[in-house]
Design a protein around this motif. Structure first.
Motif, PDB file in Angstrom:
ATOM      1  N   LYS A 196     -17.389 -33.318   2.560  1.00 13.36           N
ATOM      2  CA  LYS A 196     -16.620 -34.243   2.476  1.00 13.36           C
ATOM      3  C   LYS A 196     -15.634 -34.161   3.073  1.00 13.36           C
ATOM      4  O   LYS A 196     -14.957 -34.758   3.414  1.00 13.36           O
ATOM      5  CB  LYS A 196     -16.650 -35.703   1.179  1.00 13.36           C
ATOM      6  N   HIS A 197     -15.838 -32.667   2.967  1.00 14.99           N
ATOM      7  CA  HIS A 197     -13.999 -31.742   3.439  1.00 14.99           C
ATOM      8  C   HIS A 197     -14.021 -31.587   4.568  1.00 14.99           C
ATOM      9  O   HIS A 197     -13.704 -31.756   5.278  1.00 14.99           O
ATOM     10  CB  HIS A 197     -13.713 -30.280   2.738  1.00 14.99           C
ATOM     11  N   ILE A 198     -15.613 -31.307   5.519  1.00 14.85           N
ATOM     12  CA  ILE A 198     -15.899 -31.124   6.792  1.00 14.85           C
ATOM     13  C   ILE A 198     -15.546 -32.006   7.486  1.00 14.85           C
ATOM     14  O   ILE A 198     -15.155 -32.652   8.514  1.00 14.85           O
ATOM     15  CB  ILE A 198     -17.163 -30.392   6.846  1.00 14.85           C
ATOM     16  N   GLN A 199     -16.308 -33.559   6.705  1.00 18.90           N
ATOM     17  CA  GLN A 199     -15.973 -34.618   7.246  1.00 18.90           C
ATOM     18  C   GLN A 199     -14.539 -35.554   7.730  1.00 18.90           C
ATOM     19  O   GLN A 199     -14.267 -35.720   8.161  1.00 18.90           O
ATOM     20  CB  GLN A 199     -16.968 -35.984   6.326  1.00 18.90           C
ATOM     21  N   GLU A 200     -13.721 -35.250   6.402  1.00 15.38           N
ATOM     22  CA  GLU A 200     -12.465 -35.576   6.485  1.00 15.38           C
ATOM     23  C   GLU A 200     -12.106 -34.485   7.988  1.00 15.38           C
ATOM     24  O   GLU A 200     -10.923 -34.692   8.401  1.00 15.38           O
ATOM     25  CB  GLU A 200     -11.607 -35.169   5.069  1.00 15.38           C
ATOM     26  N   ASN A 201     -12.199 -33.370   8.093  1.00 13.34           N
ATOM     27  CA  ASN A 201     -11.457 -32.516   9.127  1.00 13.34           C
ATOM     28  C   ASN A 201     -12.018 -32.758  10.167  1.00 13.34           C
ATOM     29  O   ASN A 201     -11.083 -33.033  11.075  1.00 13.34           O
ATOM     30  CB  ASN A 201     -12.941 -31.360   9.002  1.00 13.34           C
ATOM     31  N   LEU A 202     -12.740 -33.642  10.459  1.00 12.97           N
ATOM     32  CA  LEU A 202     -13.469 -33.984  11.873  1.00 12.97           C
ATOM     33  C   LEU A 202     -12.990 -35.072  12.363  1.00 12.97           C
ATOM     34  O   LEU A 202     -12.755 -35.407  13.265  1.00 12.97           O
ATOM     35  CB  LEU A 202     -15.318 -33.758  11.854  1.00 12.97           C
ATOM     36  N   PHE A 203     -12.492 -35.924  11.236  1.00  9.88           N
ATOM     37  CA  PHE A 203     -12.184 -37.285  11.546  1.00  9.88           C
ATOM     38  C   PHE A 203     -10.154 -36.894  11.430  1.00  9.88           C
ATOM     39  O   PHE A 203      -9.701 -37.282  12.620  1.00  9.88           O
ATOM     40  CB  PHE A 203     -12.205 -38.418  10.855  1.00  9.88           C
ATOM     41  N   ASN A 204     -10.282 -35.480  10.882  1.00 16.81           N
ATOM     42  CA  ASN A 204      -8.605 -35.894  11.380  1.00 16.81           C
ATOM     43  C   ASN A 204      -8.653 -35.135  12.754  1.00 16.81           C
ATOM     44  O   ASN A 204      -7.523 -34.947  13.896  1.00 16.81           O
ATOM     45  CB  ASN A 204      -7.696 -34.444  10.706  1.00 16.81           C
ATOM     46  N   PHE A 205      -9.161 -33.630  12.921  1.00 16.68           N
ATOM     47  CA  PHE A 205      -9.547 -33.539  14.636  1.00 16.68           C
ATOM     48  C   PHE A 205      -9.474 -34.060  15.556  1.00 16.68           C
ATOM     49  O   PHE A 205      -8.785 -34.080  16.489  1.00 16.68           O
ATOM     50  CB  PHE A 205     -10.022 -32.402  14.944  1.00 16.68           C
ATOM     51  N   PHE A 206     -10.486 -35.157  15.439  1.00 18.71           N
ATOM     52  CA  PHE A 206     -10.521 -36.179  16.476  1.00 18.71           C
ATOM     53  C   PHE A 206      -9.390 -37.455  16.576  1.00 18.71           C
ATOM     54  O   PHE A 206      -9.993 -38.417  17.318  1.00 18.71           O
ATOM     55  CB  PHE A 206     -12.186 -36.011  16.581  1.00 18.71           C
ATOM     56  N   LYS A 207      -9.295 -37.695  15.676  1.00 19.64           N
ATOM     57  CA  LYS A 207      -7.853 -38.576  15.295  1.00 19.64           C
ATOM     58  C   LYS A 207      -8.867 -40.198  14.446  1.00 19.64           C
ATOM     59  O   LYS A 207      -8.624 -41.047  15.773  1.00 19.64           O
ATOM     60  CB  LYS A 207      -6.609 -38.645  16.830  1.00 19.64           C
ATOM     61  N   ILE A 208     -10.181 -40.245  14.475  1.00 18.97           N
ATOM     62  CA  ILE A 208     -10.994 -41.562  14.670  1.00 18.97           C
ATOM     63  C   ILE A 208      -9.807 -41.786  13.771  1.00 18.97           C
ATOM     64  O   ILE A 208     -10.122 -41.575  12.173  1.00 18.97           O
ATOM     65  CB  ILE A 208     -12.197 -40.786  14.863  1.00 18.97           C
ATOM     66  N   PRO A 209      -9.378 -43.303  13.231  1.00 20.23           N
ATOM     67  CA  PRO A 209      -9.455 -43.413  12.040  1.00 20.23           C
ATOM     68  C   PRO A 209     -10.490 -44.172  11.155  1.00 20.23           C
ATOM     69  O   PRO A 209     -11.731 -44.277  11.844  1.00 20.23           O
ATOM     70  CB  PRO A 209      -9.097 -44.456  12.679  1.00 20.23           C
ATOM     71  N   PRO A 210     -10.010 -43.551  10.241  1.00 18.40           N
ATOM     72  CA  PRO A 210     -11.027 -43.663   8.840  1.00 18.40           C
ATOM     73  C   PRO A 210     -11.769 -45.800   8.709  1.00 18.40           C
ATOM     74  O   PRO A 210     -13.303 -45.926   8.093  1.00 18.40           O
ATOM     75  CB  PRO A 210     -10.401 -43.893   7.787  1.00 18.40           C
ATOM     76  N   SER A 211     -11.289 -46.583   9.353  1.00 11.98           N
ATOM     77  CA  SER A 211     -11.750 -47.989   9.802  1.00 11.98           C
ATOM     78  C   SER A 211     -10.756 -48.485  10.803  1.00 11.98           C
ATOM     79  O   SER A 211     -10.268 -48.171  11.465  1.00 11.98           O
ATOM     80  CB  SER A 211     -11.204 -48.689   8.582  1.00 11.98           C
ATOM     81  N   PRO A 212     -11.586 -48.964  11.787  1.00 14.55           N
ATOM     82  CA  PRO A 212     -12.936 -50.160  11.676  1.00 14.55           C
ATOM     83  C   PRO A 212     -14.322 -48.763  12.418  1.00 14.55           C
ATOM     84  O   PRO A 212     -13.626 -48.678  13.866  1.00 14.55           O
ATOM     85  CB  PRO A 212     -13.329 -50.949  12.093  1.00 14.55           C
ATOM     86  N   TYR A 213     -14.869 -48.729  11.779  1.00 15.93           N
ATOM     87  CA  TYR A 213     -15.833 -47.853  12.112  1.00 15.93           C
ATOM     88  C   TYR A 213     -17.055 -47.906  11.065  1.00 15.93           C
ATOM     89  O   TYR A 213     -17.028 -48.245   9.687  1.00 15.93           O
ATOM     90  CB  TYR A 213     -15.822 -46.138  12.461  1.00 15.93           C
ATOM     91  N   SER A 214     -18.448 -47.670  11.470  1.00 14.40           N
ATOM     92  CA  SER A 214     -19.863 -47.549  10.747  1.00 14.40           C
ATOM     93  C   SER A 214     -20.068 -46.049  10.719  1.00 14.40           C
ATOM     94  O   SER A 214     -20.685 -46.328  11.619  1.00 14.40           O
ATOM     95  CB  SER A 214     -20.263 -48.982  10.844  1.00 14.40           C
TER      96      SER A 214
END
Length: 184
Positions: free
Chosen positions: A62-80
């Motif tokens: 989960k920590h790596i997943q958060e790192n990746l979202f932050n790194f790529f600036k993909i917003p937590p929503s909307p995505y599936s």
């Protein structure tokens, strides 16, 4: 870069539980050359229950997943979310070239990836661009983004005794988000 301590913990889990990984249902995947072993759908309850028996470092995942979202600036929503895959590929493995199917016209299947163990040679991501194969040289723990619903992608053949270990977090991401962040 993603958190190296989390990545090392997951890679060590793979090395210490290789027998579990190789015997996991549907874990064997045949590539263009060789075989790899993987656990797909790490986000599912069934898979979580299975790997909990073997003390899988889910908090680090989960920590790596958060790192990746932050790194790529993909917003937590909307995505599936479409899946989280842990892959172990030994010497000789070379995956097929792939392009993902998009379920909707306004979304692309997108993979946020990170290499947790780097082989002696090979294992670098590859993209086909205008009939040319482009290799993306990466370091261990360096993330990369693949718009699999638009790009044709693969990985170099694994060479040497050190295996390739990676995590891939796959999502359906709105085209507008990918365009605004200049990924497409």
């Amino acid at each position: 870069m993603v958190d190296t301590q989390s990545g090392i913990k997951i890679a060590n889990w793979v090395f210490n539980n290789l027998k579990v990984l190789k015997n996991y249902p549907d874990s064997k995947s045949k590539g263009e050359k060789g075989r790899c072993f993987k656990i797909t759908n790490l986000q599912s309850e069934y898979t979580q229950e299975f790997i909990e028996k073997y003390s899988f470092p889910y908090k680090e995942l989960k920590h790596i997943q958060e790192n990746l979202f932050n790194f790529f600036k993909i917003p937590p929503s909307p995505y599936s979310a479409t899946g989280v895959t842990l892959l172990y590929a030994p010497k000789g493995y070379k995956p097929h070239w792939s392009q993902d199917i998009n379920l909707r016209d306004d979304e692309y299947t997108t993979h946020l990836k990170v290499m947790l163990n780097k082989p002696v040679k090979g294992g670098m991501p590859m993209l086909k661009k205008e009939n040319n194969e482009v290799t993306l040289p990466l370091n261990r723990f360096e993330p990369w983004l693949c718009v699999g619903g638009k790009e044709i992608y693969s990985t170099e053949k694994i060479q040497g005794e050190s295996p390739y270990i990676s995590l891939s977090f796959s999502y359906r991401v709105k085209k507008g988000i990918l365009e605004s962040l200049r990924y497409i």
